[in-house]
Design an enzyme around this catalytic site. Sequence first.
Site, short mmCIF file in Angstrom:
data_model
loop_
_atom_site.label_atom_id
_atom_site.label_comp_id
_atom_site.label_asym_id
_atom_site.label_seq_id
_atom_site.Cartn_x
_atom_site.Cartn_y
_atom_site.Cartn_z
N ASP A 134 -0.45 -2.25 -3.53
CA ASP A 134 0.05 -1.06 -2.85
C ASP A 134 1.48 -0.77 -3.30
O ASP A 134 2.31 -1.68 -3.41
CB ASP A 134 0.00 -1.32 -1.34
CG ASP A 134 0.44 -0.14 -0.52
OD1 ASP A 134 -0.27 0.88 -0.52
OD2 ASP A 134 1.50 -0.23 0.13
N GLU A 155 -1.25 0.84 -7.69
CA GLU A 155 -0.98 2.17 -7.15
C GLU A 155 0.39 2.54 -7.73
O GLU A 155 1.42 2.03 -7.26
CB GLU A 155 -0.94 2.15 -5.63
CG GLU A 155 -0.70 3.54 -5.05
CD GLU A 155 -0.52 3.55 -3.54
OE1 GLU A 155 -0.97 4.51 -2.90
OE2 GLU A 155 0.07 2.59 -3.01
#
Length: 678
Positions: free
Chosen positions: A328, A364
């Site tokens: 993330d 990401e």
Amino acid sequence: MSGQFSLGAAVSEADIRFSVWSGSASRLWVSLFDADGDRETQRLEMSPVGDGLHSLTVHGLRPGVRYGFRAEGAYDPERGQFLDPDKLLMDPYAFEIDRPYVYDARLAERRGQGMDTAPLMPKAIAVAVPDPLPLENPVFQPGGLIYEIAVGAFTRLHPEVPDNLRGTIGALAHPAIIEHLRKLGVTAVELMPITAAIDERHLPPLGLRNAWGYNPVTFMALDPRIAPGGFTELRETAAVLRQAGIGVILDLVFNHTGEGDELGPTLSLRGLDNAAYYRHVRGAPGTLVNDTGTGNTVAVQHPVVQEMILGSLRRFVVHGGVDGFRFDLATILGRGDNGFDPHAPLLEKIRTDPILASRILIAEPWDVGPDGYQLGNFGDSFLEWNDHYRDDVRRFWRGDRGVAGKLATRLAGSSDIFSNGANYRTRTVNFVAAHDGMTLADLVRYERKHNEANGERNHDGHNDNFSWNNGIEGESSDPQVAEDRYRDQLALLSTLFASRGTIMLTAGDEFGRTQKGNNNAYAQDNEVTWLDWSGRDLALERHVIALAELRRQFPLLADPSLLKPEGSPGSDDPHVEWLSETGRPLTVAGWQDPRRHRITMVLSSATQRIAVIINGDWRGTVFSLPMQPGYEWKLLEPADGAVEKLGGESAWRVPGRTVVFATQRQAQPGSDHKESAK
């Protein structure tokens, strides 16, 4: 620190050794608790052993004891110092914790003004480390199908999963779930965060809870709400999935923690050494860097933090049996004082680690910090979430002008972004919808976000979703609107499955899940995010199952190799042809026509030829395909029943807003014009 004094609780037959790192504390204790974790039975001081490490061996302790740490030292939040022995601190290396985190404002009280926080805190459980698993190659390979799952929401309402398993990792091993995943052609499940997390402090007053888990406290221990069986539950589930040909990818958050901004709770890292574990604004030691938008940023450039992250990853591979990781806000992992560097120390250590180097790594590739958008820049070791794919596909099917060329680039693997690698393979992860944003069904129902239930007056979440409502905002009983929305979902899903490289489908999008237009449903641990298995759209689901079979039967669709104009080895055909609806190559003028919403992609190899006919117009259009003597084109399932075959074997009237697949094979006298890819 990875040698004699490995961090955490090391359990042996005769004793337990507790070790923790703090470069700021003058004294450190381990607090032991009773079997219920409610009453502190002993507080034992640890000894410094050098380089900030403190350790204590307690003889006679048995596995299962509950414990936490306490730290003494300077307390001056304006200078970034939060040492307070009244704050019970979670072991960053805890293998298991005895209960979930529950936010309480008293966890953030200043030193001397509050209570001992032990009654408010989970306790770490000292357990023997399970035997390591053999290091097997990942089941998942680039070009496969990733299925994104919020574990708690996924099976909460599943009628075939027993009550005691619903909403847990263990439920993923249930035969009904395995069958569903296999029918969809899933090659890896990507589990949204399963490590122990806490609610953001603004949620409890609103009666809300974090449903996604992107607010971790403990990087290594699993959240007891979704993994009541701890690591054993994860490794057993991963083994069952692996046996079914499905890998496990963990979505991990190393960019921030649930301790939040300077007013947040003191739970673990902040109370051990706030200055070392978090980044601070240069010249302002009391001000946290906020490149995450969540209040704090983990100091990944610090060697102790790097070892903690690497230790977490190794633990999930060696003891959990997972295939890989999705990071993330991964830009933070590569950001130092001079900005983002794809060869930053932590990223290089992950790439070269003997355990981690073989794992699937997914970035990401953005955050909200300076130069935070880094799509395409993580290098050959990483796949990357491709938001250009997401937005261009949505814009094409919304009807935006001048998007046909961009759609072609996305279908072919986004060479404009990923052609700078050494192996000329795309690293894209293609997706139309993900946990963050509108569901796929809501994209065609809502032109605007509807996040009022989140309690932030609809100010949260992205404003520009490239969505459309087919004439009516939200739910509608109009049969024409319903038909248009259904066809648009088919088109979006068919486009995704026709795209080269890795694709990702978020759980429930295959059967029309809706969040009623909420595009930031992280705080909705309720029916908004729980999958409605009994109300799923079975026709849409069958379409996706047929797409999965088509993708399996025609590897050309999934191949992550970037297309080359010189053609395939052993074939005179080019890898790809881009045709107009007339069956002729698209001209420069055709590509530049801003009104163009019709395109045919023909992929060829030495053994296969498949055409993807895309009619993005609202009206039906006749499409022709080029013929070769002795060969004919056959429509493939899934094919819209309204496709009308015209004279000959190479022309069809394709309804508006439709994707059709066809393959060219040797002509067989009297053969039907449509066949399955099965």
